[in-house]
Design an enzyme around this catalytic site. Structure first.
Site, PDB file in Angstrom:
ATOM      1  N   THR A 106       0.822  -1.208   0.000  1.00 41.64           N
ATOM      2  CA  THR A 106       0.000   0.000   0.000  1.00 41.64           C
ATOM      3  C   THR A 106       0.862   1.267   0.000  1.00 41.64           C
ATOM      4  OG1 THR A 106      -1.505   1.272   1.414  1.00 41.64           O
ATOM      5  CG2 THR A 106      -0.103  -0.292   2.537  1.00 41.64           C
ATOM      6  N   ASP A 107       0.284   2.358  -0.503  1.00 37.73           N
ATOM      7  CA  ASP A 107       0.983   3.656  -0.441  1.00 37.73           C
ATOM      8  C   ASP A 107       1.065   4.185   0.988  1.00 37.73           C
ATOM      9  OD1 ASP A 107      -1.717   4.306  -0.109  1.00 37.73           O
ATOM     10  OD2 ASP A 107      -1.762   5.822  -1.694  1.00 37.73           O
ATOM     11  N   GLU A 108       0.270   3.596   1.902  1.00 34.91           N
ATOM     12  CA  GLU A 108       0.263   4.108   3.282  1.00 34.91           C
ATOM     13  C   GLU A 108       1.591   3.896   3.996  1.00 34.91           C
ATOM     14  OE1 GLU A 108      -3.040   3.133   5.704  1.00 34.91           O
ATOM     15  OE2 GLU A 108      -4.482   3.432   4.102  1.00 34.91           O
ATOM     16  N   LYS A 158       2.151  -3.346   7.306  1.00 31.57           N
ATOM     17  CA  LYS A 158       2.403  -3.494   5.861  1.00 31.57           C
ATOM     18  C   LYS A 158       3.838  -3.033   5.540  1.00 31.57           C
ATOM     19  CE  LYS A 158       0.099  -4.661   2.948  1.00 31.57           C
ATOM     20  NZ  LYS A 158      -0.222  -6.005   2.378  1.00 31.57           N
ATOM     21  N   TYR A 211      -2.081  -0.746  11.044  1.00 34.31           N
ATOM     22  CA  TYR A 211      -2.204  -1.378   9.719  1.00 34.31           C
ATOM     23  C   TYR A 211      -0.998  -1.037   8.847  1.00 34.31           C
ATOM     24  CZ  TYR A 211      -3.354  -1.709   4.774  1.00 34.31           C
ATOM     25  OH  TYR A 211      -3.290  -1.953   3.421  1.00 34.31           O
TER      26      TYR A 211
END
Ligand code: NAD
Ligand code: DAU
Length: 332
Positions: free
Chosen positions: A121-123, A152, A148
């Site tokens: 993810t970009d997060e 990741k 989260y």
């Protein structure tokens, strides 16, 4: 390459990927999915039984994972706990699935010399100011905010270490916010669409100014397949479709398409640590591998998605009351 193992293939993006692979290749697919609250057997309905098999099991089960990895030519790893709000409520399944689960997949891939694509993810990059001209690139330093996104980020770093230390043939992609059919009703767009269908006003966190960079799940699937087929081992590719919108704009579009006044929503308690803005620069993927998004008109893609939820109440209705009960506990 003939046989793919797809973890998390009964979830939102994983199932979209399996449908995409069946439609665009002659590969056969084994889905490994625990069918948590987020997994749904019905998301694989209609796929040919001679090409798609579902194995219900845990990516942290080393014996099962070893047997499955040994029997496949490549692994595409989607399985994860994926929802930020849940991770703020109880981080433990995020640590177990996203970190221990990914470690288990990596060890099996290392033992059998199997090609791996890790979906992320970009997060992992944290967030940007609203007026920052920069977007995330493959060089942006990791700076995750939530349980989260930090798990990741940790899983990405494990993959990078297995590439460097053990020569694992792996690639990583970091994608922005997906929308489309079969997304769990806990997520922003399906939650608001199904609220409107139920006659409930949409609920925006904080002032509704947070920006997400929306991409259709089918464009994400096409990008992952492209990287699997043509990506360079050890490389990371960012996936995004230039779809920046703030949450107010998204909810106003939903309300308008659904025939309601555009201001018919409520502002509610903000998410703790809420990332302000994500934005992806996907130049590397576009120029090196020739990928481009097909869903370039967000309003049309969103209208199709709304139509899907209107026509498929039997798919989402069983999730709705449990998702709203969680939100009631969190004050959202
Ligand atoms: P999802 O929550 O809809 O699906 C996750 C799937 O993984 C479910 O089918 C669930 O049953 C399965 N799963 C969970 N724990 C498992 C375990 N221990 N063993 C086996 N299966 C397990 O998630 P999603 O939105 O489809 O996201 C898929 C992947 O894409 C995740 O890795 C996520 O981080 C990444 N991603 C998501 C987005 C997005 O916008 N949704 C954007 C970028 C990246
Ligand atoms: O950026 C990629 C990430 O996008 C993925 O890695 C995650 O798996 C995926 O869940 C998504 O994370 P977000 O936290 O951005 O998505 P979510 O759908 O939860 O929320 C989108 C935005 O909408 C966010 O700013 C929070 C806000 N929101 C969300 C809900 C559920 C609301 O304003 N109201 C809501 O009811």
């Amino acid at each position: 390459m003939r046989k793919l193992l797809v973890t998390g293939g009964a979830g939102f993006i994983g199932s979209n990927f399996v449908h995409h692979v069946v439609a665009h290749t002659d590969l056969s697919v084994t889905v490994l999915d625990l069918l948590t609250y987020a997994g749904n057997r019905a998301s694989l309905a209609g796929l040919p039984e001679d090409r798609v098999e579902l194995v219900v099991g845990d990516i942290a089960d080393a014996g099962l994972v070893d047997d499955l990895v040994a029997a496949h030519d490549a692994v595409v790893h989607f399985a994860a706990e994926s929802h930020n709000d849940n991770s703020l409520h109880d981080p433990s399944p995020f640590v177990r699935t996203n970190l221990i689960g990914t470690f288990t997949i990596l060890e099996a891939a290392r033992r059998h010399g199997t090609r791996l694509h890790h979906v992320s993810t970009d997060e992992v990059y944290g967030d940007l100011e609203l007026d920052d001209p920069q977007r995330f690139t493959e060089q942006t330093p990791y700076n995750p905010s939530s349980p989260y996104s930090s798990t990741k980020a940790g899983s990405d770093l494990l993959v990078r270490a297995w590439v460097r230390s053990f020569g694992l043939e792996a690639t990583i992609s970091n994608c922005s916010n997906n929308y489309g059919p079969r997304q769990h009703v806990e997520k922003f767009i399906p939650r608001q669409v199904t609220n409107v269908l139920d006659g409930v006003r949409p609920r925006l966190y904080g002032a509704g100014q947070n920006v997400r960079d929306w991409i259709h799940a089918d464009d994400h699937s096409a990008a992952v397949l492209t990287i699997l087929e043509r990506g360079r081992a050890g490389e990371t590719y960012l996936i995004g479709a230039d779809g920046e919108k703030n949450n107010r704009e998204v909810v106003e579009t939903i309300l308008t398409v659904m025939g309601r006044p555009a201001d018919d929503y409520d502002l509610v308690k903000d998410r703790p640590g809420h990332d302000l803005r994500y934005a992806i620069d996907s130049t590397k993927l576009r120029t090196e591998l020739g990928w481009a998004p097909r869903f370039t008109d967000f309003a049309t893609g969103l209208a199709d998605t709304i139509e899907w939820y209107r026509a498929n109440e039997a798919w989402w209705r069983p999730q709705k009351s449990a998702a709203e009960a969680k939100y009631a506990e969190l004050g959202h």
